[in-house]
Scaffold this active site. Sequence first.
Site, PDB file in Angstrom:
ATOM      1  N   SER A  24    -104.683 -10.491  56.572  1.00  0.00           N
ATOM      2  CA  SER A  24    -103.265 -10.873  55.922  1.00  0.00           C
ATOM      3  C   SER A  24    -103.588 -11.171  54.372  1.00  0.00           C
ATOM      4  CB  SER A  24    -102.697 -11.645  56.733  1.00  0.00           C
ATOM      5  OG  SER A  24    -102.873 -12.858  56.399  1.00  0.00           O
ATOM      6  N   TYR A  57    -100.464  -7.358  55.851  1.00  0.00           N
ATOM      7  CA  TYR A  57     -99.229  -7.865  56.249  1.00  0.00           C
ATOM      8  C   TYR A  57     -99.132  -9.359  55.409  1.00  0.00           C
ATOM      9  CZ  TYR A  57    -101.913 -10.400  59.676  1.00  0.00           C
ATOM     10  OH  TYR A  57    -102.717 -11.079  60.314  1.00  0.00           O
TER      11      TYR A  57
END
Length: 141
Positions: A24, A57
């Site tokens: 991430s 993300y």
Amino acid sequence: MLKILRAKLHGIRVTECVLDYHGSITLDPEICGLAGIMPLEFVYIWNKHSGQRISTYVIYGEAGSRCCILNGAAARTCQKGDEVIISAFEYVAGPGDISQRSPVVLTFDAHNRVQERLRYIVEQKDGGMSFNIADDPLPEA
């Protein structure tokens, strides 16, 4: 369906790279809030220094930290201090919906302070489309 830009962090600098993490990008939630980027949202990241392009993300870090931390495999694509562009997209039904959107663009100084907030404006007229960039003043602190 047409994929269009919804939010962009332009020129934010990488503050850290953490290889031993699940993955991430960690971002300051205050910055994300100004742009409308949500936790767990899928984003593209483009490194202005290397040309590397990745997707991952978002997870929120500490509010007010101005952090931009690449985690896991993404940490291999950047170095501390690199300028990156982070973009989030959305799907719309078709070209007629573009003019109903006005993506938020934040620009940054060397310390990840937001310098300006802009909006991309598309207008439909005379059977075509026009594109403009408009100032969107930041809220008072």
